[in-house]
Design a protein around this motif. Structure first.
Motif, PDB file in Angstrom:
ATOM      1  N   ASP B  94     150.071  -8.739 -32.567  1.00 25.53           N
ATOM      2  CA  ASP B  94     149.354  -7.751 -32.049  1.00 25.53           C
ATOM      3  C   ASP B  94     149.793  -6.851 -30.965  1.00 25.53           C
ATOM      4  O   ASP B  94     149.697  -6.082 -30.394  1.00 25.53           O
ATOM      5  CB  ASP B  94     148.379  -8.149 -31.807  1.00 25.53           C
ATOM      6  CG  ASP B  94     147.513  -8.839 -32.795  1.00 25.53           C
ATOM      7  OD1 ASP B  94     147.835  -7.907 -33.736  1.00 25.53           O
ATOM      8  OD2 ASP B  94     146.092  -9.379 -32.859  1.00 25.53           O
ATOM      9  N   ARG B  97     152.855  -4.720 -32.292  1.00 28.94           N
ATOM     10  CA  ARG B  97     152.059  -3.542 -32.888  1.00 28.94           C
ATOM     11  C   ARG B  97     151.470  -3.077 -31.924  1.00 28.94           C
ATOM     12  O   ARG B  97     151.405  -0.832 -31.980  1.00 28.94           O
ATOM     13  CB  ARG B  97     150.748  -4.190 -33.854  1.00 28.94           C
ATOM     14  CG  ARG B  97     151.285  -4.533 -34.820  1.00 28.94           C
ATOM     15  CD  ARG B  97     150.756  -4.611 -35.872  1.00 28.94           C
ATOM     16  NE  ARG B  97     151.197  -5.383 -37.488  1.00 28.94           N
ATOM     17  CZ  ARG B  97     150.015  -6.069 -37.906  1.00 28.94           C
ATOM     18  NH1 ARG B  97     148.904  -6.166 -38.032  1.00 28.94           N
ATOM     19  NH2 ARG B  97     151.453  -6.116 -39.421  1.00 28.94           N
ATOM     20  N   MET B 102     154.240   3.994 -35.179  1.00 25.39           N
ATOM     21  CA  MET B 102     155.101   3.992 -37.365  1.00 25.39           C
ATOM     22  C   MET B 102     154.080   5.639 -37.253  1.00 25.39           C
ATOM     23  O   MET B 102     152.922   6.042 -37.270  1.00 25.39           O
ATOM     24  CB  MET B 102     155.118   3.149 -37.248  1.00 25.39           C
ATOM     25  CG  MET B 102     155.247   2.944 -38.891  1.00 25.39           C
ATOM     26  SD  MET B 102     155.597   1.260 -39.624  1.00 25.39           S
ATOM     27  CE  MET B 102     156.923   2.186 -40.964  1.00 25.39           C
ATOM     28  N   ASN B 108     149.071   9.467 -43.434  1.00 24.06           N
ATOM     29  CA  ASN B 108     148.013   8.138 -43.380  1.00 24.06           C
ATOM     30  C   ASN B 108     147.030   7.959 -42.638  1.00 24.06           C
ATOM     31  O   ASN B 108     146.837   7.147 -41.726  1.00 24.06           O
ATOM     32  CB  ASN B 108     148.618   6.832 -42.832  1.00 24.06           C
ATOM     33  CG  ASN B 108     149.469   5.944 -45.019  1.00 24.06           C
ATOM     34  OD1 ASN B 108     149.259   7.263 -45.640  1.00 24.06           O
ATOM     35  ND2 ASN B 108     149.997   4.977 -44.362  1.00 24.06           N
ATOM     36  N   LEU B 109     146.659   9.187 -42.443  1.00 21.49           N
ATOM     37  CA  LEU B 109     145.357   9.688 -40.922  1.00 21.49           C
ATOM     38  C   LEU B 109     144.239   9.178 -41.623  1.00 21.49           C
ATOM     39  O   LEU B 109     143.666   8.871 -43.083  1.00 21.49           O
ATOM     40  CB  LEU B 109     145.054  11.247 -41.107  1.00 21.49           C
ATOM     41  CG  LEU B 109     146.474  12.059 -40.143  1.00 21.49           C
ATOM     42  CD1 LEU B 109     146.239  13.409 -40.079  1.00 21.49           C
ATOM     43  CD2 LEU B 109     147.059  11.034 -38.843  1.00 21.49           C
ATOM     44  N   PHE B 110     143.019   9.094 -41.581  1.00 24.15           N
ATOM     45  CA  PHE B 110     142.105   8.096 -41.851  1.00 24.15           C
ATOM     46  C   PHE B 110     141.296   9.406 -41.751  1.00 24.15           C
ATOM     47  O   PHE B 110     140.864  10.637 -40.970  1.00 24.15           O
ATOM     48  CB  PHE B 110     141.378   7.304 -40.548  1.00 24.15           C
ATOM     49  CG  PHE B 110     141.907   6.489 -40.056  1.00 24.15           C
ATOM     50  CD1 PHE B 110     143.109   5.433 -40.194  1.00 24.15           C
ATOM     51  CD2 PHE B 110     142.214   6.366 -38.812  1.00 24.15           C
ATOM     52  CE1 PHE B 110     143.811   4.884 -40.635  1.00 24.15           C
ATOM     53  CE2 PHE B 110     142.939   5.249 -38.026  1.00 24.15           C
ATOM     54  CZ  PHE B 110     143.627   4.485 -39.277  1.00 24.15           C
ATOM     55  N   LEU B 113     137.281  10.688 -40.080  1.00 28.37           N
ATOM     56  CA  LEU B 113     137.254  10.674 -39.089  1.00 28.37           C
ATOM     57  C   LEU B 113     138.011  12.238 -38.201  1.00 28.37           C
ATOM     58  O   LEU B 113     138.961  12.849 -38.854  1.00 28.37           O
ATOM     59  CB  LEU B 113     138.041   9.736 -38.366  1.00 28.37           C
ATOM     60  CG  LEU B 113     138.002   7.946 -38.144  1.00 28.37           C
ATOM     61  CD1 LEU B 113     138.631   6.925 -37.287  1.00 28.37           C
ATOM     62  CD2 LEU B 113     136.012   8.147 -37.758  1.00 28.37           C
ATOM     63  N   LEU B 121     140.765   6.285 -31.625  1.00 32.28           N
ATOM     64  CA  LEU B 121     140.076   5.096 -32.220  1.00 32.28           C
ATOM     65  C   LEU B 121     140.948   3.992 -31.374  1.00 32.28           C
ATOM     66  O   LEU B 121     140.411   3.087 -31.091  1.00 32.28           O
ATOM     67  CB  LEU B 121     140.361   5.178 -33.739  1.00 32.28           C
ATOM     68  CG  LEU B 121     139.650   3.585 -34.782  1.00 32.28           C
ATOM     69  CD1 LEU B 121     138.197   4.161 -35.310  1.00 32.28           C
ATOM     70  CD2 LEU B 121     140.728   2.939 -35.303  1.00 32.28           C
ATOM     71  N   ALA B 122     142.445   4.015 -31.634  1.00 32.09           N
ATOM     72  CA  ALA B 122     143.129   2.396 -31.669  1.00 32.09           C
ATOM     73  C   ALA B 122     143.068   2.053 -29.994  1.00 32.09           C
ATOM     74  O   ALA B 122     142.537   1.571 -29.625  1.00 32.09           O
ATOM     75  CB  ALA B 122     144.118   2.944 -31.595  1.00 32.09           C
ATOM     76  N   TRP B 125     139.341   1.148 -29.077  1.00 33.29           N
ATOM     77  CA  TRP B 125     139.755  -0.320 -29.719  1.00 33.29           C
ATOM     78  C   TRP B 125     140.505  -1.320 -29.617  1.00 33.29           C
ATOM     79  O   TRP B 125     140.234  -2.176 -29.460  1.00 33.29           O
ATOM     80  CB  TRP B 125     138.673  -0.446 -30.897  1.00 33.29           C
ATOM     81  CG  TRP B 125     138.003   0.717 -31.461  1.00 33.29           C
ATOM     82  CD1 TRP B 125     137.505   1.531 -31.634  1.00 33.29           C
ATOM     83  CD2 TRP B 125     136.576  -0.087 -31.553  1.00 33.29           C
ATOM     84  NE1 TRP B 125     136.142   1.998 -31.989  1.00 33.29           N
ATOM     85  CE2 TRP B 125     135.548   0.834 -31.807  1.00 33.29           C
ATOM     86  CE3 TRP B 125     136.157  -1.256 -31.485  1.00 33.29           C
ATOM     87  CZ2 TRP B 125     134.354   0.372 -31.966  1.00 33.29           C
ATOM     88  CZ3 TRP B 125     134.682  -1.660 -31.840  1.00 33.29           C
ATOM     89  CH2 TRP B 125     133.766  -0.782 -31.764  1.00 33.29           C
ATOM     90  N   VAL B 126     141.724  -0.666 -29.283  1.00 37.76           N
ATOM     91  CA  VAL B 126     142.704  -1.484 -29.271  1.00 37.76           C
ATOM     92  C   VAL B 126     143.068  -1.833 -27.220  1.00 37.76           C
ATOM     93  O   VAL B 126     143.321  -3.424 -27.091  1.00 37.76           O
ATOM     94  CB  VAL B 126     144.208  -1.551 -29.878  1.00 37.76           C
ATOM     95  CG1 VAL B 126     145.250  -2.312 -29.828  1.00 37.76           C
ATOM     96  CG2 VAL B 126     143.842  -1.710 -31.690  1.00 37.76           C
ATOM     97  N   LYS B 128     141.034  -0.500 -24.531  1.00 39.44           N
ATOM     98  CA  LYS B 128     140.108  -1.164 -24.821  1.00 39.44           C
ATOM     99  C   LYS B 128     139.889   0.203 -22.975  1.00 39.44           C
ATOM    100  O   LYS B 128     139.548  -0.101 -22.330  1.00 39.44           O
ATOM    101  CB  LYS B 128     139.713  -1.899 -23.533  1.00 39.44           C
ATOM    102  CG  LYS B 128     139.946  -2.992 -24.698  1.00 39.44           C
ATOM    103  CD  LYS B 128     138.472  -3.420 -25.333  1.00 39.44           C
ATOM    104  CE  LYS B 128     138.348  -5.086 -26.201  1.00 39.44           C
ATOM    105  NZ  LYS B 128     138.442  -5.238 -27.830  1.00 39.44           N
ATOM    106  N   ARG B 170     148.691  10.653 -32.602  1.00 41.13           N
ATOM    107  CA  ARG B 170     148.329   9.297 -32.387  1.00 41.13           C
ATOM    108  C   ARG B 170     148.560   8.029 -32.309  1.00 41.13           C
ATOM    109  O   ARG B 170     148.331   6.982 -31.360  1.00 41.13           O
ATOM    110  CB  ARG B 170     147.775   9.269 -34.432  1.00 41.13           C
ATOM    111  CG  ARG B 170     146.526   8.006 -34.350  1.00 41.13           C
ATOM    112  CD  ARG B 170     146.375   7.730 -35.793  1.00 41.13           C
ATOM    113  NE  ARG B 170     147.084   7.422 -36.685  1.00 41.13           N
ATOM    114  CZ  ARG B 170     146.665   7.159 -38.374  1.00 41.13           C
ATOM    115  NH1 ARG B 170     145.330   7.136 -38.670  1.00 41.13           N
ATOM    116  NH2 ARG B 170     147.667   7.065 -39.192  1.00 41.13           N
ATOM    117  N   SER B 171     149.845   7.832 -32.768  1.00 43.30           N
ATOM    118  CA  SER B 171     150.751   7.496 -32.128  1.00 43.30           C
ATOM    119  C   SER B 171     151.107   7.023 -30.495  1.00 43.30           C
ATOM    120  O   SER B 171     150.867   6.161 -30.061  1.00 43.30           O
ATOM    121  CB  SER B 171     152.360   7.249 -33.007  1.00 43.30           C
ATOM    122  OG  SER B 171     151.989   6.803 -34.572  1.00 43.30           O
ATOM    123  N   MET B 174     149.284   5.976 -28.315  1.00 44.03           N
ATOM    124  CA  MET B 174     148.749   4.312 -27.866  1.00 44.03           C
ATOM    125  C   MET B 174     149.683   3.524 -27.164  1.00 44.03           C
ATOM    126  O   MET B 174     150.465   3.262 -26.297  1.00 44.03           O
ATOM    127  CB  MET B 174     149.296   3.426 -29.040  1.00 44.03           C
ATOM    128  CG  MET B 174     147.418   2.974 -29.769  1.00 44.03           C
ATOM    129  SD  MET B 174     146.541   2.172 -29.189  1.00 44.03           S
ATOM    130  CE  MET B 174     146.849   0.586 -29.532  1.00 44.03           C
TER     131      MET B 174
END
Ligand SMILES: Nc1ncnc2c1ncn2[C@@H]1O[C@H](COP(=O)(O)OP(=O)(O)OP(=O)(O)O)[C@@H](O)[C@H]1O
Ligand SMILES: [Mg+2]
Lengths: 465, 263
Positions: B94, B97, B102, B108-110, B113, B121-122, B125-126, B128, B170-171, B174
């Protein structure tokens, strides 16, 4: 060689399409009278439909609504000079529709006598002689009606996006209030059952950060089960009968019946089978061999056995496994069996949705650092369930209609009642009128579910892949 | 000669390779069943390096970079990312990552959403991050990849190039220290390749550590500080781009370059 050069000097204006290809005429030409054979088939089908509808109307439109018995119906129909095979005898529906809806559930005679002035005994003997029928339905069965209303209010925030979020409180509480309304007794029984879920929730909340999600999930099931088996009964009996208690006249399960029984079993099976099916589908994909084997075994066993067999087991055999003296309610047993049955099918439907997701979705979730549960909840399940909506709703509709099988173990669902009504002297020989009425009840519910699923599919459409 | 990835001059002021090691791979081996797909991989990537990995199809390029964030598990040797060793310990995985972003060939978009939700999202949720802050960050990066006006659309409504830029944004949301790209442009039409490459070049100019599997040799020439050539699960040759292209040493590299550059 000819000259192939071409240059347009003037652009063409837009023209109306020929009248015969648009509008209703164009549509009919395209779809109904497109060629000789198509036209012949269209005419034949229209004739067949008209003939069927006319004969059905001839059978159905009969002034028999107020008849008190089948023979009276026959007299009325003969008096009209009707010459068909037979005419519908709607008197049976007029006489018994409340029973077909609510079974033998006891009327609240005290309430009805309060509004009408007739004594409770008179009301019980023939309620509709003293109180207008709609009032009998609304007030006499207020407990069941309220239960249904709470169900709808509780489902609203789940089904409708614009419903106020505060209604979620009803969503959480209505199962317990409904159980209390339907079976009566002390409110502390359902309240303590609710406490079990609260305990499970806190077990998860407290354990998840320190012991990991898997342990937390397991304990959030174990803690409530211990509570329900050993503690909740005594806790409820401490409060029961105390001044801070609300009690309703207890009603035994054998008095449940009618369409309300179908709805109760159906709703429990529908609400229970979806989460259980999701868990089974995930378990089937698990890397842990034992979990996977258990899930596959369960799904294949349940799907391999007819529902009737499971219902017989629920009715007769299950008592053998219970400690002597425990009174495990028959309707509850049936609800559990039907739920398990639906869950096995649901698991396969959900698995289909999971299989349709590209592997890249899992990889993207992993690469972003989402753990298994978050990835499932936020990425995988929303998409897998969306793909599976048609299958899920089919399963819902199927299981709802399968609830009629409980008539086999002599529960009084509408089919069971129709047999009982036919056993009556007045209505002996009545068949189609009852089935038509029951079919109408089921059709309304199933068709609504089907339309809702189409609406949902359209709403969740987010552009092509 | 391959085309250039961009006509403009690359700004190298922030492209500094530091001494700090970002990724260390020692004697790493991987098998798919009995198929030996990666053989004795040794690779050290320093912070700030831009590495392009090239090689024929099936040579194990994807597998190699997917091992770095544990999308694939290696069976022998060590992989140490940002000081954390990759083992089956979920905590380490974790942690890594979160530091490694990546981008995939097929984005590989969602799809369920919106673009903005994909990006927040990440972090929410990841990491916080509070929603508001996550949305601000997301808009910042969407502006950077030049599609802020698409924030409330769904991935299905965007072109391939736009989707890939969203995937990069998106990457980046993070705040990764390392970015992995697995053929980010090979599913795109030529005119869209350029817009994605431009985004990647800007990222490189800001000093991001990048490992990039790609057939865009112009990008390798202009942006990379090192090109790695893989074949049959092994690193066959690595060098600075200029040397690599003009003066390849191994026969396999020469063959590959002649095919891909169309000499
Ligand atoms: N999940 C898998 N199971 C078995 N073999 C696999 C798996 N994934 C990849 N392989 C094999 O491993 C080898 C390396 O695959 P990899 O995807 O890393 O190649 P690549 O260099 O990225 O090729 P490409 O340029 O086509 O993407 C290939 O021969 C492939 O067939
Ligand atoms: Mg690849």
């Amino acid at each position: 060689m000819s000259n192939i050069e071409f240059v347009r000097t003037e652009m063409l204006p837009e023209k109306e399409p020929p009248a015969s290809t648009v509008g209703p005429i164009g549509w009919m030409r395209e779809n109904l009278f497109n060629g000789i054979w198509n036209s012949i088939i269209t005419v034949l089908f229209v004739l067949a439909i008209v003939w069927t509808v006319l004969s059905l109307l001839g059978w159905g439109i009969q002034p028999t609504w107020n008849a008190k018995s089948l023979s009276e119906c026959r007299e009325i129909i003969a008096a009209t000079g009707y010459t068909g095979h037979s005419g519908a005898c709607w008197g049976v529906i007029n006489d018994r529709w409340l029973q077909l809806l609510y079974g033998f559930y006891p009327l609240d005679a005290n309430l009805l006598s309060a509004v009408s002035g007739a004594s409770a005994a008179e009301i019980l003997a023939d309620p509709r002689a003293h109180v207008a029928t709609p009032i009998v339905m609304i007030l006499g069965y207020w407990r069941l009606n309220l239960a249904i209303i709470l169900l709808f209010v509780g489902l609203a925030p789940v089904l409708i996006e614009r419903a106020p979020r505060k209604l979620l409180i009803v969503t959480v509480l209505f199962p317990f209030i409904d159980v209390w309304l339907m079976w009566g007794g002390s409110i502390w029984g359902p309240a303590m059952a609710f406490v079990g879920f609260v305990l499970g929730y806190f077990a998860f909340k407290i354990l998840a950060p320190i012991a990991g999600t898997l342990i937390a999930v397991i304990m959030s099931a174990v803690v409530p089960i211990i509570w329900w088996l050993f503690l909740s009964g005594s806790a409820a009996s401490i409060f029961a009968g105390s001044p801070i208690d609300l009690t309703l006249e207890p009603v035994s399960s054998r008095q449940f019946g009618g369409f309300f029984l179908s709805i109760s079993i159906g709703v429990v099976a529908i609400l229970g089978s979806l989460p259980l099916g999701i868990v089974l589908a995930l378990g089937r994909q698990s890397d842990l061999f034992i979990v996977k084997a258990l899930c596959v075994g369960f799904i294949e066993f349940i799907r391999g056995v007819p529902l009737i067999t499971l219902l017989f087991v629920a009715n007769n055999l299950l008592n053998i496994f219970m400690p002597p003296g425990t009174n495990f309610d028959v309707i509850l047993r049936v609800m559990i069996m039907v739920t398990l049955f639906a869950a096995a099918y649901m698991a396969e439907v959900v698995r289909g949705g999971l299989a349709a997701l590209p592997k890249g979705q899992y990889e993207a979730a992993d690469a972003l650092g989402l753990d298994y549960w978050k990835a499932q909840r936020l990425i995988i399940m929303p998409q897998a369930l969306k793909i599976s909506i048609p299958g899920i709703v089919s399963t819902f509709i199927g299981v709802f209609k399968d609830t009629t099988l409980v008539s086999i173990i002599s529960l009084m669902d509408p089919i069971g009642l129709s047999n009982a009504i036919r056993a009556n002297q007045e209505w002996n020989g009545i068949v189609w009128e009852l089935y038509a009425f029951i079919a109408l009840l089921f059709f309304v519910v199933c068709f609504s579910m089907s339309r809702y699923s189409m609406f949902l599919e359209r709403k969740l459409q987010t552009g092509h892949k | 000669m391959s085309e250039l990835a961009t006509a403009r001059e690359i700004d190298r002021s922030k492209m500094k390779v530091s001494d700090e090691v970002a990724i260390q791979i020692n004697n790493m081996n991987k098998w798919y069943g009995t198929f030996h797909v990666l053989r004795d991989i040794n690779l050290t990537v320093n912070q700030g390096e831009r590495i392009v990995i090239a090689g024929p199809s099936g040579s194990g390029k994807s597998t190699l970079i997917r091992c770095i964030n544990r999308l694939e598990e290696h069976q022998q040797g060590d992989i140490i990312v940002d000081g954390t060793e990759l083992t089956s310990d979920l905590k380490n995985i974790d942690k890594i990552r979160r530091e490694v972003g990546m981008c995939f060939q097929h984005f590989n978009l969602f799809p369920h959403l919106t673009i903005l939700e994909n990006c927040t999202l990440a972090p929410i949720w990841v990491r916080k991050t509070p929603r508001k802050e996550a949305e601000e960050t997301a808009m910042h990066f969407l502006e950077k990849v030049k599609i802020p006006e698409q924030a409330n659309k769904y991935p299905g409504q965007l072109s391939g190039g736009q989707q890939q830029r969203v995937a990069i944004a998106r990457s980046l949301c993070m705040k990764p220290r390392i970015m992995l790209f697995d053929e980010p442009t090979s599913a795109l039409d030529p005119e869209m390749i350029k817009e994605v490459l431009d985004t990647m070049i800007e990222l490189a100019e800001e000093g991001m550590t990048m490992l990039c599997v790609t057939h865009e040799m112009g990008f390798a020439r202009q942006v990379a500080n090192r090109v790695i050539f893989m074949d049959a699960g092994q690193i066959v040759e690595q060098n600075e781009p200029e040397e690599f292209f003009n003066n390849p040493k191994s026969e396999r590299t020469k063959l590959f370059l002649s095919q891909i550059l169309g000499h």
